[in-house]
Design an enzyme around this catalytic site. Sequence first.
Site, mmCIF file in Angstrom:
data_model
loop_
_atom_site.group_PDB
_atom_site.id
_atom_site.type_symbol
_atom_site.label_atom_id
_atom_site.label_comp_id
_atom_site.label_asym_id
_atom_site.label_seq_id
_atom_site.Cartn_x
_atom_site.Cartn_y
_atom_site.Cartn_z
ATOM 1 N N TYR A 126 -65.636 24.313 -26.303
ATOM 2 C CA TYR A 126 -66.010 25.610 -25.745
ATOM 3 C C TYR A 126 -66.297 25.535 -24.247
ATOM 4 C CZ TYR A 126 -66.687 26.831 -30.676
ATOM 5 O OH TYR A 126 -66.524 27.041 -32.016
ATOM 6 N N LYS A 172 -67.190 13.452 -36.233
ATOM 7 C CA LYS A 172 -65.877 13.114 -36.793
ATOM 8 C C LYS A 172 -65.363 11.893 -36.025
ATOM 9 C CE LYS A 172 -62.360 14.161 -39.519
ATOM 10 N NZ LYS A 172 -62.427 14.155 -40.996
ATOM 11 N N ASP A 205 -66.572 17.074 -42.312
ATOM 12 C CA ASP A 205 -65.947 17.672 -43.499
ATOM 13 C C ASP A 205 -66.785 17.412 -44.738
ATOM 14 O OD1 ASP A 205 -65.253 15.085 -42.844
ATOM 15 O OD2 ASP A 205 -63.175 15.230 -43.511
ATOM 16 N N ASP A 229 -71.187 25.382 -34.768
ATOM 17 C CA ASP A 229 -70.857 26.804 -34.887
ATOM 18 C C ASP A 229 -70.421 27.107 -36.320
ATOM 19 O OD1 ASP A 229 -70.210 29.406 -34.340
ATOM 20 O OD2 ASP A 229 -68.480 28.964 -33.071
ATOM 21 N N ASP A 233 -72.747 28.963 -39.637
ATOM 22 C CA ASP A 233 -72.367 30.187 -40.351
ATOM 23 C C ASP A 233 -72.264 29.915 -41.851
ATOM 24 O OD1 ASP A 233 -72.228 31.469 -37.885
ATOM 25 O OD2 ASP A 233 -70.438 32.599 -38.437
#
Length: 332
Positions: A126, A172, A205, A229, A233
């Site tokens: 971002y 990751k 994951d 992010d 959610d």
Amino acid sequence: MKKKYQICYMGGDGIGPDVTIESIRLLQATGISFNFVQAEIGFEAYNKYGTPLPQKTIEICKKSDAILFGAITTPPNIKGYFSPIVHLRKNLDLYANVRPFKSLPIPNQKPGIDFIIVRENTEDLYAGQERLTKEGAIAERVITKKGCEKIIKFAFELAKKQNRKKVTVVHKANILRITDGLFLDIAKKISQRYPQIIMEEMLVDSCAMQLIKKTEAFDVIVTTNMFGDILSDEAAGLTGGLGVAASGNMGNNQGLFEPVHGSAPKYAGRNIANPMASFLSSAMMLEFLGEDKMAQKIRISIKKTIELGLTTKDLGGKLKSSEFTDKVINNL
Ligand code: NAI
Ligand code: MG
């Protein structure tokens, strides 16, 4: 003399102003002394001034003790429009996005959930380094040592302050060996300064799955911007949805507190939006100001109120936004 806090409030667009006004009513009922200063932000501000983030707004933010934000509408592709909230996070160096998740006494809710996601707020994919190429497009993932150190330290300090036992570092690094490798290395180093807190590492994951299977096993999660992010959610979906999800954007000098939801334009100005996410964000703001006791009182009052089935429509109740506020104030 009792301290008077200057709070910059920005309702923004849609239901943003609706829920923010209710929060101000609640905060005024606490007996703490506030000076609320209004500032403009978002699409309405853009239509008025040609920018979604007027300079005056930034100045008011900088001069205030804390910032309370509602929500903004993102217009479809308009020239000269940029995300004012992303801009503000950078401008005020609000590098930590903090979202608490806790079981509430509402229908279909898993009990025993109580964890916090700490998401890096200014770097990663971002960072805005995206460009077209001959073959398609490229986005660069920016991870700095300083950025990692700040966010990881923030997460461990938060865990320490709240007597939490475990910090899960989500990454990751098996694929993103250099960027997430750096994040993980720094986490391992910093965690050694906190022997009383367990550091656990988890692939993103796997974390997405564990959040659903073993939600109650999490305590504090710290991760990079995009993973945070998405995971936050997901976590909001597990704990009551958008009407109740709160967040804080914090830096070393300033804090901006906002509900996770957007401007829900179809509910705007109708006194029906659930102000609870904004209330819980206000409670976080009080903690940021050092008013921990009142923050706790607000949380208890909200819990008492919804235990009685007194909720807004999104949670199956019948109350208008302002009626819900009245009940929470009465239970304070
Ligand atoms: P949204 O969060 O505004 O609304 C989605 C749905 O969730 C609503 O239709 C409503 O059914 C429910 N909802 C959300 N907040 C609620 C509340 N307080 N009480 C009751 N129900 C509530 O997301 P949507 O529809 O995707 O986006 C609308 C606008 O908001 C867009 O322009 C979007 O870009 C913007 N947005 C802004 C954010 C921000 O300011 N931080 C965050 C997310 C979206
Ligand atoms: Mg999001």
